[in-house]
Design an enzyme around this catalytic site. Structure first.
Site, PDB file in Angstrom:
ATOM      1  N   HIS A  24      46.938  81.370  76.381  1.00  0.00           N
ATOM      2  CA  HIS A  24      45.906  80.318  76.549  1.00  0.00           C
ATOM      3  C   HIS A  24      45.785  79.898  78.016  1.00  0.00           C
ATOM      4  CE1 HIS A  24      46.195  79.737  72.125  1.00  0.00           C
ATOM      5  NE2 HIS A  24      47.488  79.925  72.359  1.00  0.00           N
ATOM      6  N   ASN A  39      15.386 121.784  71.606  1.00  0.00           N
ATOM      7  CA  ASN A  39      16.189 120.829  70.840  1.00  0.00           C
ATOM      8  C   ASN A  39      17.670 121.209  70.812  1.00  0.00           C
ATOM      9  OD1 ASN A  39      13.764 119.650  70.426  1.00  0.00           O
ATOM     10  ND2 ASN A  39      13.629 120.052  68.224  1.00  0.00           N
ATOM     11  N   GLU A  56      35.670  91.582  91.311  1.00  0.00           N
ATOM     12  CA  GLU A  56      34.514  90.895  90.710  1.00  0.00           C
ATOM     13  C   GLU A  56      33.407  91.880  90.348  1.00  0.00           C
ATOM     14  OE1 GLU A  56      33.301  87.619  93.254  1.00  0.00           O
ATOM     15  OE2 GLU A  56      35.408  87.143  93.588  1.00  0.00           O
ATOM     16  N   LYS A  82      37.772  82.444 104.062  1.00  0.00           N
ATOM     17  CA  LYS A  82      37.687  83.117 102.763  1.00  0.00           C
ATOM     18  C   LYS A  82      38.108  84.588 102.801  1.00  0.00           C
ATOM     19  CE  LYS A  82      36.248  81.827  99.277  1.00  0.00           C
ATOM     20  NZ  LYS A  82      34.924  81.482  98.783  1.00  0.00           N
ATOM     21  N   LYS A 125      20.210 110.125  77.914  1.00  0.00           N
ATOM     22  CA  LYS A 125      20.965 110.663  79.049  1.00  0.00           C
ATOM     23  C   LYS A 125      21.265 109.657  80.153  1.00  0.00           C
ATOM     24  CE  LYS A 125      18.201 114.081  78.467  1.00  0.00           C
ATOM     25  NZ  LYS A 125      18.226 114.094  76.991  1.00  0.00           N
ATOM     26  N   GLN A 150      15.353 111.447  74.407  1.00  0.00           N
ATOM     27  CA  GLN A 150      15.386 111.699  75.845  1.00  0.00           C
ATOM     28  C   GLN A 150      15.992 110.508  76.593  1.00  0.00           C
ATOM     29  OE1 GLN A 150      12.195 114.013  77.775  1.00  0.00           O
ATOM     30  NE2 GLN A 150      11.767 112.149  78.927  1.00  0.00           N
ATOM     31  N   SER A 202      33.582  85.622 103.880  1.00  0.00           N
ATOM     32  CA  SER A 202      32.372  84.872 103.578  1.00  0.00           C
ATOM     33  C   SER A 202      31.547  84.771 104.851  1.00  0.00           C
ATOM     34  CB  SER A 202      32.752  83.479 103.077  1.00  0.00           C
ATOM     35  OG  SER A 202      31.729  82.556 103.379  1.00  0.00           O
TER      36      SER A 202
END
Ligand code: ARG
Length: 472
Positions: free
Chosen positions: A161, A115, A301, A294, A336, A333, A288
């Site tokens: 905004h 422990n 992302e 693309k 981790k 346990q 792409s």
């Protein structure tokens, strides 16, 4: 029962047989806590040293433990160590192997429990994990700063905004992120003080009747404050059940990830044809499989996406602790994997961003075009009237009328004639058109932190000394 070294370490005399296969498989943690091997060995070496100094083991036994632990560490580093899931976790694997190599190994666990051992190993591991994150955070900041320097005079629209608001220097925008990462760094420094406390000697729950020296092990393991005073957990029950330090780390990782995710969102927008403020070199973008034109911002992302996992780890830990009675429960346990994952994910993300930022090209022409929208200076027009003595609310109203008039006439704000201005308010004079000179408008912002031309220069400059003070 056959008393081989593995049984000595892993099975108590109380049990006549070992756990069934499914129990062993269900409860093992070696598949992930092997990451604690180095920290566990460090802790064990200090513990043995202390046992020797207080006279519980002999010098020869201590030497045998030290030498064999060093050899085991080497084997692990070279990938030669065989981890056994039957031995459950990293602590028992190492101790069993030590005991196989030297009989002194069976004395190592004197005065300690798994422990306090697991709490100790995790704290040692987390200290270096935090240092690594700090280092990578600083590297990312250096890349960010150099991108800001390279494009110091580029102006873009600032948004609120997601609507164009007021012009800002591109570098001022980037330096907003410098502030976020700076706060992350100071959170790491602050949390470090709390992880840097030794739980060793708390035993299973209530310390030991043996004459162990907790301050000595704390010193040996560098659990000391700035003055070198050993930091030992005060309460043995808290020492073994406390996981607050992990939660703090998981939170810091989450916030770093959230900050990168916001940066990622800006970069994704800026690289779109709609904005065209930046391009990122081919090495850090992807194409792409279907659309040949693309160029996608996959790194940004993925960073945004991985943030979900990192935040999830924090929530998992909070829920893990929520209903736990004192003190150690096996539930712990599960802690981790969460911090290992947050650490690794954030570290990789920080490092790839530090590299990617070096490959960002700012399209000064498109930035200029977007920033030249005279509507961005409507607020400056209000200030023009205020400086002529008009109450702010009335000035705001007057400029609002001009905006509406320009819209009606289908012209830009700066294309209205002086008679239009004067019709709305007689305070407007011929010099009103100077308000729309972008560079001049940027020079006029003097207040601290505004990012006006001089302020932005000062802001960029002070970062070198701020970063130089970083230490963890
Ligand atoms: N593998 C355990 C963990 O990660 C170690 C501590 C086990 N202690 C115990 N009393 N069963 O938490």
């Amino acid at each position: 029962m056959n008393l081989n070294t593995e049984n000595i370490v892993s099975r108590s005399g109380r049990f006549s047989e070992g756990p069934s296969r499914d129990v062993a498989d269900f409860s093992e943690s070696i598949s992930f806590d092997y990451l604690l091997a180095e920290s566990d060995i460090k802790g064990s070496k200090a513990h043995a040293q202390m046992l020797c100094q207080v006279g519980i083991i002999t010098t020869e036994e201590n030497e045998a433990i030290q030498t064999n632990l060093n050899a085991i560490k080497e084997d692990i580093e070279q990938g030669k160590f065989e981890w056994k899931s039957d031995l459950e976790d990293v602590h028992m694997n190492i101790e069993a192997e030590l005991t196989r190599r030297t009989p002194a190994g069976s004395k190592l666990h004197t005065g300690r429990s798994r422990n306090d051992q697991v709490a100790l190993s995790t704290r040692i591991w987390q200290r270096s994990a935090m240092k690594q994150i700090g280092e990578s955070l600083k590297n990312l900041q250096l890349s960010l700063l150099s991108l800001a320097h390279k494009n110091e005079s580029v102006i873009i629209p600032g948004y609120t905004h997601l609507q164009r608001a007021q012009p800002v220097y591109f570098s001022h925008h980037l330096m907003a992120y410098m502030e976020m990462f700076d706060r992350d760094y100071s959170r790491l420094t602050d949390a470090y003080k709390r992880v840097n406390v030794s739980p060793l000697g708390a035993g299973a729950i209530a310390g030991s009747t043996l004459p162990i020296n907790r301050e000595l092990t704390a010193k040996l393991l560098e659990f000391v404050d700035e003055e070198g005073v050993p930091q030992v957990a005060h309460n043995s029950m808290d020492a073994i059940s406390d996981r607050d330090f992990m939660l703090e780390f998981a939170f810091i990782c989450s916030l770093i990830a959230v900050h990168i995710s916001r940066l990622a969102e800006d970069f994704i927008l800026w690289s779109s044809s709609e904005f065209s403020f930046i391009t990122v070199s081919d090495a850090y973008t992807t194409g792409s499989s279907l659309m040949p034109q693309k160029k996608n911002m996959d790194i940004a992302e993925l960073s945004r996406g991985k943030t979900g996992r990192v935040v999830g780890n924090l929530v998992s830990l909070l829920v893990l602790l929520k209903g736990l009675p004192m003190t150690y429960n096996r539930d712990l346990q599960e802690d981790k994997e969460r911090i290992f994952d947050s650490w690794k994910t954030v570290l990789l993300t920080l490092d790839i961003w530090a590299n990617m930022l070096k490959c960002v090209n700012v399209r000064a022409d498109s930035c200029r075009k977007a920033a030249s929208d005279p509507a961005l200076l409507a607020t400056d027009l209000v200030d023009y009237l205020v400086l002529k003595g008009m109450p702010f609310r009335l000035a705001h109203h007057a400029v609002g009328e001009l905006v509406a008039l320009a819209e009606k006439k289908n012209v830009l704000l700066c294309e209205l004639g002086i008679d239009d201005f004067q019709k709305v308010n007689a305070l407007f004079e011929k010099d009103v058109l100077e308000v729309f000179q972008l560079e001049k408008a940027m020079d006029k912002k003097h207040c601290i932190g505004s990012g006006g031309t001089k302020e932005k220069q000062k802001e960029l400059k002070q970062w070198e000394s701020r970063l130089a003070k970083y230490s963890l």
